[in-house]
Design a protein around this motif. Structure first.
Motif, PDB file in Angstrom:
ATOM      1  N   LYS A 109       0.877  -1.173  -0.096  1.00 40.53           N
ATOM      2  CA  LYS A 109      -0.048  -0.006  -0.010  1.00 40.53           C
ATOM      3  C   LYS A 109       0.737   1.399   0.155  1.00 40.53           C
ATOM      4  O   LYS A 109       1.780   1.393   0.922  1.00 40.53           O
ATOM      5  N   ILE A 110       0.714   2.268  -0.790  1.00 39.13           N
ATOM      6  CA  ILE A 110       1.377   3.332  -1.150  1.00 39.13           C
ATOM      7  C   ILE A 110       0.396   4.612  -1.045  1.00 39.13           C
ATOM      8  O   ILE A 110       1.152   5.658  -1.244  1.00 39.13           O
ATOM      9  N   GLY A 111      -0.739   4.299  -1.011  1.00 40.32           N
ATOM     10  CA  GLY A 111      -1.734   5.604  -0.600  1.00 40.32           C
ATOM     11  C   GLY A 111      -3.218   5.143  -0.913  1.00 40.32           C
ATOM     12  O   GLY A 111      -3.678   3.863  -0.510  1.00 40.32           O
ATOM     13  N   GLU A 112      -3.929   5.946  -1.095  1.00 40.59           N
ATOM     14  CA  GLU A 112      -5.472   5.643  -1.403  1.00 40.59           C
ATOM     15  C   GLU A 112      -6.043   6.259  -2.738  1.00 40.59           C
ATOM     16  O   GLU A 112      -5.459   7.389  -3.242  1.00 40.59           O
ATOM     17  N   ALA A 113      -7.000   5.800  -3.254  1.00 42.28           N
ATOM     18  CA  ALA A 113      -7.722   6.145  -4.360  1.00 42.28           C
ATOM     19  C   ALA A 113      -9.200   6.819  -3.719  1.00 42.28           C
ATOM     20  O   ALA A 113      -9.857   5.998  -3.011  1.00 42.28           O
ATOM     21  N   ILE A 114      -9.287   8.004  -3.939  1.00 38.42           N
ATOM     22  CA  ILE A 114     -10.459   8.675  -3.208  1.00 38.42           C
ATOM     23  C   ILE A 114     -11.514   9.027  -4.456  1.00 38.42           C
ATOM     24  O   ILE A 114     -11.222   9.362  -5.280  1.00 38.42           O
ATOM     25  N   LEU A 115     -12.675   8.828  -4.051  1.00 38.47           N
ATOM     26  CA  LEU A 115     -13.936   8.854  -4.826  1.00 38.47           C
ATOM     27  C   LEU A 115     -14.258  10.332  -4.830  1.00 38.47           C
ATOM     28  O   LEU A 115     -14.524  10.906  -3.825  1.00 38.47           O
ATOM     29  N   GLN A 116     -14.548  10.803  -5.874  1.00 42.58           N
ATOM     30  CA  GLN A 116     -14.690  12.282  -6.049  1.00 42.58           C
ATOM     31  C   GLN A 116     -16.015  12.527  -6.921  1.00 42.58           C
ATOM     32  O   GLN A 116     -16.409  11.629  -7.833  1.00 42.58           O
ATOM     33  N   TYR A 117     -16.928  13.281  -6.428  1.00 44.53           N
ATOM     34  CA  TYR A 117     -18.227  13.345  -7.266  1.00 44.53           C
ATOM     35  C   TYR A 117     -18.421  14.932  -7.807  1.00 44.53           C
ATOM     36  O   TYR A 117     -18.291  15.829  -7.061  1.00 44.53           O
ATOM     37  N   SER A 118     -18.999  14.990  -8.736  1.00 39.43           N
ATOM     38  CA  SER A 118     -19.005  16.199  -9.663  1.00 39.43           C
ATOM     39  C   SER A 118     -20.649  16.575  -9.828  1.00 39.43           C
ATOM     40  O   SER A 118     -20.718  17.581 -10.624  1.00 39.43           O
ATOM     41  N   GLY A 119     -21.548  15.987  -9.231  1.00 41.08           N
ATOM     42  CA  GLY A 119     -22.838  16.371  -9.368  1.00 41.08           C
ATOM     43  C   GLY A 119     -23.439  17.600  -8.836  1.00 41.08           C
ATOM     44  O   GLY A 119     -22.740  18.187  -8.126  1.00 41.08           O
ATOM     45  N   GLU A 120     -24.593  17.704  -8.999  1.00 37.21           N
ATOM     46  CA  GLU A 120     -25.167  18.979  -8.263  1.00 37.21           C
ATOM     47  C   GLU A 120     -25.566  19.141  -6.714  1.00 37.21           C
ATOM     48  O   GLU A 120     -25.114  20.052  -6.148  1.00 37.21           O
ATOM     49  N   VAL A 121     -25.845  17.922  -6.376  1.00 37.46           N
ATOM     50  CA  VAL A 121     -26.067  17.693  -4.940  1.00 37.46           C
ATOM     51  C   VAL A 121     -25.177  16.735  -4.206  1.00 37.46           C
ATOM     52  O   VAL A 121     -25.262  15.463  -4.453  1.00 37.46           O
ATOM     53  N   ASP A 122     -24.532  17.173  -3.457  1.00 35.83           N
ATOM     54  CA  ASP A 122     -23.643  16.345  -2.593  1.00 35.83           C
ATOM     55  C   ASP A 122     -24.031  16.444  -1.118  1.00 35.83           C
ATOM     56  O   ASP A 122     -23.467  17.486  -0.562  1.00 35.83           O
ATOM     57  N   ASN A 123     -24.455  15.326  -0.504  1.00 38.75           N
ATOM     58  CA  ASN A 123     -24.689  15.549   1.069  1.00 38.75           C
ATOM     59  C   ASN A 123     -23.821  15.161   1.677  1.00 38.75           C
ATOM     60  O   ASN A 123     -23.992  15.104   2.966  1.00 38.75           O
ATOM     61  N   GLY A 124     -22.798  14.563   1.268  1.00 39.38           N
ATOM     62  CA  GLY A 124     -21.556  13.949   1.884  1.00 39.38           C
ATOM     63  C   GLY A 124     -21.846  12.676   2.476  1.00 39.38           C
ATOM     64  O   GLY A 124     -22.592  11.844   2.315  1.00 39.38           O
ATOM     65  N   TYR A 125     -21.186  12.475   3.709  1.00 39.71           N
ATOM     66  CA  TYR A 125     -21.142  11.464   4.386  1.00 39.71           C
ATOM     67  C   TYR A 125     -21.589  11.482   5.904  1.00 39.71           C
ATOM     68  O   TYR A 125     -21.011  12.596   6.557  1.00 39.71           O
ATOM     69  N   ILE A 126     -22.188  10.678   6.505  1.00 39.98           N
ATOM     70  CA  ILE A 126     -22.804  10.881   8.012  1.00 39.98           C
ATOM     71  C   ILE A 126     -21.605  10.988   8.962  1.00 39.98           C
ATOM     72  O   ILE A 126     -21.732  11.823   9.835  1.00 39.98           O
ATOM     73  N   GLU A 127     -20.394  10.541   8.736  1.00 39.02           N
ATOM     74  CA  GLU A 127     -19.200  10.811   9.778  1.00 39.02           C
ATOM     75  C   GLU A 127     -18.616  11.883   9.321  1.00 39.02           C
ATOM     76  O   GLU A 127     -17.621  12.382  10.088  1.00 39.02           O
ATOM     77  N   GLY A 128     -19.118  12.915   8.327  1.00 40.86           N
ATOM     78  CA  GLY A 128     -18.372  14.222   8.259  1.00 40.86           C
ATOM     79  C   GLY A 128     -17.224  14.284   7.341  1.00 40.86           C
ATOM     80  O   GLY A 128     -16.914  13.181   6.633  1.00 40.86           O
ATOM     81  N   GLU A 129     -16.569  15.428   7.628  1.00 41.01           N
ATOM     82  CA  GLU A 129     -15.382  15.442   6.534  1.00 41.01           C
ATOM     83  C   GLU A 129     -14.386  14.663   7.005  1.00 41.01           C
ATOM     84  O   GLU A 129     -14.099  14.087   7.906  1.00 41.01           O
ATOM     85  N   GLY A 130     -13.643  14.021   5.976  1.00 42.36           N
ATOM     86  CA  GLY A 130     -12.542  13.070   5.953  1.00 42.36           C
ATOM     87  C   GLY A 130     -13.137  11.491   5.905  1.00 42.36           C
ATOM     88  O   GLY A 130     -12.382  10.716   6.233  1.00 42.36           O
ATOM     89  N   SER A 131     -14.384  11.523   5.765  1.00 41.84           N
ATOM     90  CA  SER A 131     -15.053  10.258   5.750  1.00 41.84           C
ATOM     91  C   SER A 131     -15.386   9.808   4.347  1.00 41.84           C
ATOM     92  O   SER A 131     -16.099   9.023   3.980  1.00 41.84           O
ATOM     93  N   GLU A 132     -14.806  10.341   3.288  1.00 40.38           N
ATOM     94  CA  GLU A 132     -15.114  10.047   2.112  1.00 40.38           C
ATOM     95  C   GLU A 132     -14.621   8.493   1.668  1.00 40.38           C
ATOM     96  O   GLU A 132     -13.765   7.991   2.311  1.00 40.38           O
ATOM     97  N   GLN A 133     -15.066   8.055   0.721  1.00 40.99           N
ATOM     98  CA  GLN A 133     -14.908   6.774   0.426  1.00 40.99           C
ATOM     99  C   GLN A 133     -13.647   6.392  -0.178  1.00 40.99           C
ATOM    100  O   GLN A 133     -13.133   7.262  -1.212  1.00 40.99           O
ATOM    101  N   SER A 134     -12.873   5.521  -0.081  1.00 40.80           N
ATOM    102  CA  SER A 134     -11.775   5.303  -0.709  1.00 40.80           C
ATOM    103  C   SER A 134     -11.176   3.721  -0.670  1.00 40.80           C
ATOM    104  O   SER A 134     -11.750   3.070   0.010  1.00 40.80           O
TER     105      SER A 134
END
Length: 446
Positions: free
Chosen positions: A379-404
């Motif tokens: 493991k040398i890092g992470e691939a982070i999921l990015q969303y570019s749509g109109e409505v992004d409600n995020g994740y329930i655990e808040g900032e830093g909890s993006e899927q990866s």
């Protein structure tokens, strides 16, 4: 001529049918996307990824009534998992718990003093019929007193990352209703406060950390001291009663709540196939309405979103999937995703997602190269999921909890031996001198 007219008529009819079908489909999708929830605040969360699928004023702090008991349930289950006591451990009813149990205004079920009750019996009373006395008895068993238990509730809230909260007792009643029995260290007229987002986050931790909670919340009835306990959750699979109209496929929890200040609240959860959603409605106008509005939310979550594999295992970003290597027998190495990237996708939004690489800087030297030796699959890092749509409600655990997913090397790179490293260093030295000399003479003639 007749043939021509007939052909034009057929074409016009086909066009009309296509336009009508498109209009109906479009209106259906639009109606589904613009759901109107008759609650002061509401939220839908995917229980696996924590992705927020919908929210309405979800940060608004309101009295949660008996939804407070979800934190009590969590702490009791935690105490059992840590061996503090077992389901068969017995305890007796204190004067405070007995007072609650004998008071009809608190929906007391009439517990008996000087009698041993098991933790399981008390937990069923709390989880199924939302009984306040059994809740206090469990809080006192865990912490010695409800005042000490409230401290634990607030400490656990901080640990779990809850944002909008205030716990002043274990039950969800107003402290003003408890009179002299309000927990020590809390204000006499204080209320518990939670937002819909915080309630959903608490439920998210509860069902993922202690899924056995669903064994209790899914029970429609139980029995204690010869009396039937009937679940307040009308969305469960009831048979032969007046609640079947509120039922929804897969519902197995979680917690209702009602007081004058809180209105009618409900934190619900349902599983269909391998998908589970968590919903919260707060301050609806009636007992029935909280289930009607919850059904809207669950239907929206299950029909408008689908678990989709966006990027397969081994996926590589074009132009970014080769990293330089220092001190190795190879000068570079390929990197790729270790696992598939899967998430909940709103219908038709697959193209709105990309991934970005985040390389672990501790793995790199000052020149941005990986340092040999390197193992295959390291493991040398992470691939982070990015969303570019109109409505992004995020994740329930808040900032830093993006899927990866993990970013790993596709092959091993051995460290070069000392002789080759020395030759490389000598070559770098003379290359540096040559560059300096060239630059010097360029300066003379420029």
């Amino acid at each position: 001529m007749k043939y021509f007219i007939r052909k034009v008529s057929v074409l016009m009819m086909i066009t009309f049918l296509m336009l009508t079908t498109y209009s109906m489909t479009n209106n259906s999708v639009q109606a589904a996307e613009n759901i109107e929830v008759e609650a002061e605040s509401a939220i839908i969360v995917d229980a696996k990824t924590g992705k927020i699928l919908y929210e309405k004023q979800s940060d608004l702090k309101l009295p949660p009534a008996s939804m407070t008991k979800m934190m009590t349930e969590y702490l009791v289950l935690e105490a059992i998992s840590e061996g503090q006591f077992s389901w068969d451990t017995t305890t007796q009813i204190s004067d405070y718990a007995y007072w609650l149990s004998s008071n009809n205004s608190f929906s007391g079920i009439g517990l008996i003093q000087d009698k041993d009750y098991t933790v399981r019996q008390l937990y069923e009373g709390m989880a199924i019929i939302s009984d306040n006395a059994t809740t206090v008895a469990l809080a006192e068993l865990v912490a010695g007193s409800e005042g000490e238990f409230v401290k634990m509730m607030n400490e656990k809230a901080e640990e779990l990352g809850l944002q909008e909260y205030k716990f002043v007792n274990s039950t969800g009643l107003s402290n003003s209703d408890l009179g002299e029995y309000h927990p020590e260290g809390t204000e006499a007229n204080a209320d518990n406060l939670l937002s819909a987002r915080t309630s959903a986050l608490l439920a998210y931790h509860l069902v993922n950390d202690y899924p056995e909670v669903l064994d209790f919340s899914s029970m429609t009835t139980s029995e204690l001291d010869g009396r039937e306990l009937e679940n307040w959750n009308w969305m469960l699979p009831w048979e032969d009663n007046n609640f079947t109209q509120y039922g929804y496929d897969g519902v197995d929890g979680l917690k209702t709540g009602h007081t004058e200040a809180a209105g009618y609240c409900f934190t619900g959860t349902a599983q269909q196939g391998d998908r589970r959603v968590i919903t919260v409605v707060m301050k609806t106008e009636s007992m029935e309405k909280r289930f009607v509005e919850t059904k809207k939310l669950m239907e929206y979550g299950f029909t408008q979103f689908e678990a989709t594999e966006l990027f397969p295992a081994g996926y590589q970003l074009e132009g970014e999937s080769i990293l330089p290597v220092s001190k190795g027998k190879e000068k570079e190495v390929e990197i790729a995703t270790a696992e598939p990237m899967e998430t909940m996708i709103k219908n038709g939004e697959e193209e709105q997602y990309t991934i970005s690489y985040q390389i672990d800087e501790d793995k790199l030297d000052e020149d941005g190269s990986l340092i040999a030796p390197i193992e295959s699959g390291e493991k040398i890092g992470e691939a982070i999921l990015q969303y570019s749509g109109e409505v992004d409600n995020g994740y329930i655990e808040g900032e830093g909890s993006e899927q990866s997913v993990d970013l790993v090397t596709k092959s091993a790179v051995e460290k070069s031996n000392w002789f080759m490293l020395s030759l490389g260093a000598i070559g770098d030295f003379f290359s540096s001198i040559f560059t300096t000399v060239v630059d010097f003479f360029k300066g003379l003639f420029s």
